[in-house]
Write a protein that holds these residues in place. Structure first.
Motif, short mmCIF file in Angstrom:
data_model
loop_
_atom_site.label_atom_id
_atom_site.label_comp_id
_atom_site.label_asym_id
_atom_site.label_seq_id
_atom_site.Cartn_x
_atom_site.Cartn_y
_atom_site.Cartn_z
N ASP A 259 15.95 -4.01 -1.58
CA ASP A 259 16.66 -2.77 -1.87
C ASP A 259 16.27 -2.35 -3.29
N ILE A 260 15.63 -1.20 -3.40
CA ILE A 260 15.30 -0.69 -4.74
C ILE A 260 16.01 0.64 -4.92
N ASP A 261 16.95 0.70 -5.85
CA ASP A 261 17.72 1.93 -6.11
C ASP A 261 18.41 2.47 -4.86
N GLY A 262 18.83 1.60 -3.97
CA GLY A 262 19.50 2.07 -2.75
C GLY A 262 18.55 2.40 -1.62
N TYR A 263 17.26 2.33 -1.88
CA TYR A 263 16.28 2.58 -0.82
C TYR A 263 15.81 1.26 -0.24
N MET A 264 15.64 1.24 1.07
CA MET A 264 15.09 0.05 1.71
C MET A 264 13.58 0.04 1.51
N VAL A 265 13.06 -1.11 1.09
CA VAL A 265 11.62 -1.23 0.86
C VAL A 265 11.09 -2.40 1.70
N ASN A 266 9.98 -2.16 2.41
CA ASN A 266 9.30 -3.23 3.13
C ASN A 266 8.06 -3.57 2.32
N LEU A 267 8.12 -4.71 1.62
CA LEU A 267 7.00 -5.11 0.75
C LEU A 267 6.13 -6.09 1.49
N SER A 268 4.79 -5.89 1.45
CA SER A 268 3.93 -6.86 2.13
C SER A 268 2.81 -7.34 1.23
N ASP A 269 2.52 -8.63 1.39
CA ASP A 269 1.39 -9.26 0.71
C ASP A 269 0.32 -9.46 1.77
N THR A 270 -0.94 -9.25 1.41
CA THR A 270 -1.98 -9.25 2.44
C THR A 270 -3.14 -10.17 2.09
N ALA A 271 -4.00 -10.37 3.10
CA ALA A 271 -5.20 -11.18 2.89
C ALA A 271 -6.13 -10.44 1.95
N GLY A 272 -6.73 -11.18 1.02
CA GLY A 272 -7.64 -10.57 0.04
C GLY A 272 -8.86 -9.97 0.71
N LEU A 273 -9.32 -8.84 0.16
CA LEU A 273 -10.47 -8.15 0.75
C LEU A 273 -11.76 -8.77 0.24
N ARG A 274 -12.59 -9.23 1.13
CA ARG A 274 -13.94 -9.70 0.77
C ARG A 274 -14.76 -9.80 2.05
N ALA A 275 -16.09 -9.81 1.87
CA ALA A 275 -16.95 -10.00 3.03
C ALA A 275 -16.88 -11.47 3.40
N THR A 276 -16.58 -11.76 4.64
CA THR A 276 -16.45 -13.16 5.03
C THR A 276 -16.92 -13.36 6.46
N VAL A 277 -17.39 -14.56 6.74
CA VAL A 277 -17.81 -14.85 8.12
C VAL A 277 -16.70 -15.62 8.83
N ASP A 278 -15.70 -16.02 8.07
CA ASP A 278 -14.61 -16.79 8.67
C ASP A 278 -13.85 -15.91 9.66
N PHE A 279 -13.78 -16.39 10.89
CA PHE A 279 -13.20 -15.60 11.98
C PHE A 279 -11.74 -15.25 11.71
N VAL A 280 -10.96 -16.24 11.32
CA VAL A 280 -9.51 -16.02 11.11
C VAL A 280 -9.28 -15.09 9.91
N GLU A 281 -10.06 -15.33 8.87
CA GLU A 281 -9.90 -14.49 7.68
C GLU A 281 -10.24 -13.04 8.00
N ILE A 283 -9.75 -11.50 10.80
CA ILE A 283 -8.57 -10.91 11.47
C ILE A 283 -7.53 -10.55 10.41
N GLY A 284 -7.38 -11.44 9.44
CA GLY A 284 -6.42 -11.18 8.34
C GLY A 284 -6.78 -9.89 7.61
N ILE A 285 -8.06 -9.69 7.37
CA ILE A 285 -8.50 -8.49 6.63
C ILE A 285 -8.27 -7.23 7.48
N GLU A 286 -8.47 -7.37 8.80
CA GLU A 286 -8.15 -6.22 9.68
C GLU A 286 -6.67 -5.86 9.52
N ARG A 287 -5.85 -6.88 9.45
CA ARG A 287 -4.40 -6.62 9.29
C ARG A 287 -4.11 -5.97 7.95
N THR A 288 -4.85 -6.39 6.93
CA THR A 288 -4.68 -5.74 5.62
C THR A 288 -4.95 -4.25 5.75
N ASN A 289 -6.02 -3.91 6.50
CA ASN A 289 -6.36 -2.49 6.64
C ASN A 289 -5.29 -1.72 7.40
#
Ligand code: GTP
Ligand code: MG
Length: 432
Positions: A259-281, A283-289
């Motif tokens: 709650d910030i100043d009476g407003y509801m806030v959905n805060l999210s932390d995401t997978a770091g952006l980088r070129a990677t061959v790791d399959f799971v990572e 997917i994480g970057i797609e979610r970041t996007n």
């Protein structure tokens, strides 16, 4: 579902509590009220009573209030029993009521009765649904205004005007110009333009309504290891996300509501952006996007020396790890240290400013939800068609404006289909 049934429900929350409120709605409850209170009740008076079952045994000490129709929430007679909030007490009272030919209400059934008895229109019910969901002060205020008829007044005004315009337009073909008010054609078109602007303006505020009711999406993005998760934890105030010096630590989206100043806030932390061959990572970057696409505010985190090419427009550029550097000279950037907390007040100040811009400081003509949004779009499009396609045929214009009025009527439930009603009322909980 029979509106003549006597129904009851627990209107307060489930679980152990000091006091629980059970409400009964029915057509003629005076006799039953008299039976449990022990004398003829004066409506809206509180009676302290030993509530007894049919064998004369005391179930609980309660306060009982009798509301006589139509002066009640539902417009029917209502008895409100305030008992101790123990499951055993509540169950015993329910058993007693069932023995008196009453049945448990379905979710939203009390409000449905209020609607049928003209105590609320559908826009008020939308407000009630939102109020019961309200978690922050701004959500409460917007929902309450809507529930108390603030939105209905706006819609009713629009609908009345549309019906009047439609009627005048239809009369244009049937009556001589001399029999109609002077400059009627200009007046019709002028008023339609004003209405079109008002409805479009309300639709333009959908983002504001959505931001207030569903929350403002703030997402933390940036390359790996810049300290996104550390900053997320710092803002949330607990070690929610895993922090390590291994690049690519965060792979999934980690979210927190605040709650910030009476407003509801959905805060999210995401997978770091980088070129990677790791399959799971990857997917994480797609979610970041996806998070970036849905974000109202993006916090773009960088470290000094990194590229500061914006990820998205209107992002807040945050330079983290300020404890490791001396110069703070990149213009427009906010310098913070997730490690020491330095710069956090400045960052929060900027976030507050952005929230105020997005929410227009909570000002919105009407509270719009998915249901009302579609109907407002129909109304706007019909008005647009009436104005844009106008070729001198007032019958066609009249039809378009009447369709627009019908769409607004559906928002209010003045024109209702069983389907819309079921959908709206089923969102309510038991006892409402
Ligand atoms: N000196 C200093 N170190 C920091 C600061 N913030 C984070 N770190 C360190 O930087 C490293 C990475 O931190 P994280 O918060 O995991 O970084 P991230 O951006 O979430 O990394 P990924 O999830 O891998 O993308 C950790 O060793 C942190 O302790 C800071 O403000 N100052
Ligand atoms: Mg991380």
């Amino acid at each position: 579902m029979n509106n003549n049934d006597t129904i009851f429900a627990l209107s307060s929350g489930r679980g152990k509590s000091g006091v629980a409120v059970i409400r009964i709605s029915g057509n003629d409850l005076e006799k039953f009220a008299k039976k449990i209170i022990g004398r003829t009740p004066v409506p809206r008076h509180a009676y302290f009573t030993n509530l007894r079952d049919d064998n004369g045994e005391i179930i609980d000490q309660c306060v009982v209030i009798y509301f006589v129709a139509p002066h009640s929430f539902t417009g029917t007679d209502i008895i409100e029993i305030q008992c101790h909030g123990a499951p055993a007490v509540i169950n015993k009272i329910f058993e007693f009521l069932r023995g008196h030919n009453m049945r448990g209400a379905t979710p939203g059934e009390f409000s449905r009765r209020a609607f049928y008895n003209n105590k609320m229109d559908l826009s008020d019910v939308d407000g009630l649904v939102a109020l019961l969901d309200a978690q922050t002060d701004k959500q409460r205020a917007a929902a309450l205004r809507s529930m108390m008829g603030g939105d209905s007044a706006v819609y009713e005004n629009w609908r009345d005007q549309m019906l009047e315009i439609s009627a005048y337009a239809a009369a244009m073909t049937d009556y001589d110009a001399d029999d109609l008010p002077p400059n009627i054609a200009d007046k019709i078109l002028g008023r339609m333009k004003t209405l079109y602007t008002a409805v479009s303006g309300a639709l333009g505020n959908y983002k504001v309504s959505r931001a207030i009711m569903c929350g403002i999406n703030i997402t933390i993005v940036g390359e790996t290891n810049v300290g996104k998760s550390s900053l997320f934890n710092r803002i949330v105030g607990s070690a929610r996300a895993i922090v390590s010096d291994i690049p690519g630590t965060t792979r999934d989206v980690v979210s927190a509501q605040m709650d910030i100043d009476g407003y509801m806030v959905n805060l999210s932390d995401t997978a770091g952006l980088r070129a990677t061959v790791d399959f799971v990572e990857r997917i994480g970057i797609e979610r970041t996007n996806t998070e970036i696409a849905n974000a109202d505010i993006v916090l773009h985190i960088v470290n000094i020396g990194d590229s500061i090419t914006p990820i998205t427009k209107d992002e807040i550029l945050v330079i983290n790890k300020s404890d490791t550097i001396d110069s703070h000279d990149i213009l427009g950037a906010i310098y913070v240290s997730a490690k020491t907390g330095a710069g956090l007040p400045e960052l929060m100040h900027e976030i507050r400013n952005r929230i105020a811009e997005i929410t227009n400081n909570g000002e919105s003509a009407v509270m719009i939800n998915a249901r009302t949004y579609d109907l407002l779009v129909t109304a706007r499009d019909e008005l647009f068609a009436a104005l844009n396609d106008f070729n001198g045929d007032y019958d066609i214009l009249s039809e378009h404006v009447r369709y627009a009025a019908d769409a607004i009527g559906k928002i209010l439930g003045t024109i209702g289909t069983a389907e819309i009603l079921d959908k709206t009322f089923s969102q309510l909980c038991l006892g409402k």
